[in-house]
Design an enzyme around this catalytic site. Structure first.
Site: not given
Ligand code: PEP
Length: 245
Positions: A9-11, A91, A93, A161, A167, A207, A228
């Site tokens: 997921n590049w966000k 998600h 976010e 998640e 993050g 993470s 992410g």
């Molecule tokens: C995500 O945004 O789905 C995610 C898992 O982010 P990260 O790996 O940076 O925690």
């Protein structure tokens, strides 16, 4: 069982020049037993899909309607038209920044299915909910409302998640991940029957990185990862893909 899924997921990261990361991932994806997926910002989807080869491309959200007066939004049909085959929905976010509810996510999932996309429905508890021992209640509620009837192993992926792990560099223990994944599997089997329930892939996200991916991949009912930050650089994501595969 379907192939494991390594989803990046590049966000809101990446420019056209970052499409080169896809080329660097090509060999890893070709030699992996995993399905590799990158979900870039929407304007990059079409260009990425032109060069992605074995790597699937996905969106990060879609609107619940097929078209209409929804400035700034993207329909599931357009995502598919641009070459996407997956879309991340719900998600945390999106839930936090755009007030998306489980009911919204259910409607978006139906739209995604209507366009032939596989929906990756994200669910997860906050830190306060975990500390209050409410994790499974929260997960159960999100799962039952966000996921419409008629799910199959083809059209649905569930991503667990924990919000507090996204993050932050924090992750649940392997036992905690296993507990939630086993619970999700049981709920899917109860609702959709054993065949479908077993074939829906359940991803862990939060993470995940080159160091912890192999241990997380070994946990029961972990069928891949939603990654992410560590998906932005092909070198890091390749290690994760190999660990999952
Ligand atoms: C995500 O945004 O789905 C995610 C898992 O982010 P990260 O790996 O940076 O925690």
């Amino acid at each position: 069982m379907r192939k494991k899924l390594a989803a990046g997921n590049w966000k809101m990261n990446g420019l056209l020049e970052n499409l080169s990361e896809i080329k660097s991932l090509a060999a890893t994806a070709q030699n992996s037993n995993c399905q590799v997926l990158i979900c870039p910002p929407a304007p990059l989807i079409h260009a990425m899909a032109q060069i992605s080869g074995d790597i699937a491309v996905g969106g990060q959200t879609c609107h619940a309607n097929e078209s209409g007066a929804h400035t700034g939004d993207t329909s599931a049909n357009l995502l598919a038209d641009c070459g996407a085959t997956y879309v991340i929905l719900g998600h945390s976010e999106r839930r936090a920044d755009h007030g998306e509810t489980d009911t919204d996510i259910r409607a978006k999932t139906k739209a995604a299915w209507g366009a032939g996309l596989t929906a990756i429905v994200c669910i997860g508890e906050s830190l306060a909910e975990r500390k209050a021992s409410n994790t499974l209640d929260i997960i159960g509620g999100q799962l039952s409302t966000s996921v419409p009837d008629n799910a199959t192993g083809e059209n649905l992926v569930v991503a667990y998640e924990p919000i507090w792990a996204i993050g932050t560099g924090l992750t649940p223990t392997l036992d905690q991940i296993g507990e939630v994944h086993d619970f999700i599997r049981a709920r899917l089997e109860r609702r959709f029957g054993q065949g479908v329930g077993r074939s829906v892939r359940i991803l862990y996200g939060g993470s995940m990185n080159p160091k912890n991916a192999a241990d997380i991949a070994d946990v029961s009912n972990v069928d891949g990862g939603l990654v992410g930050g560590a998906s932005l650089k092909a070198a890091d994501f390749s290690i994760i893909i190999k660990a999952l595969g």
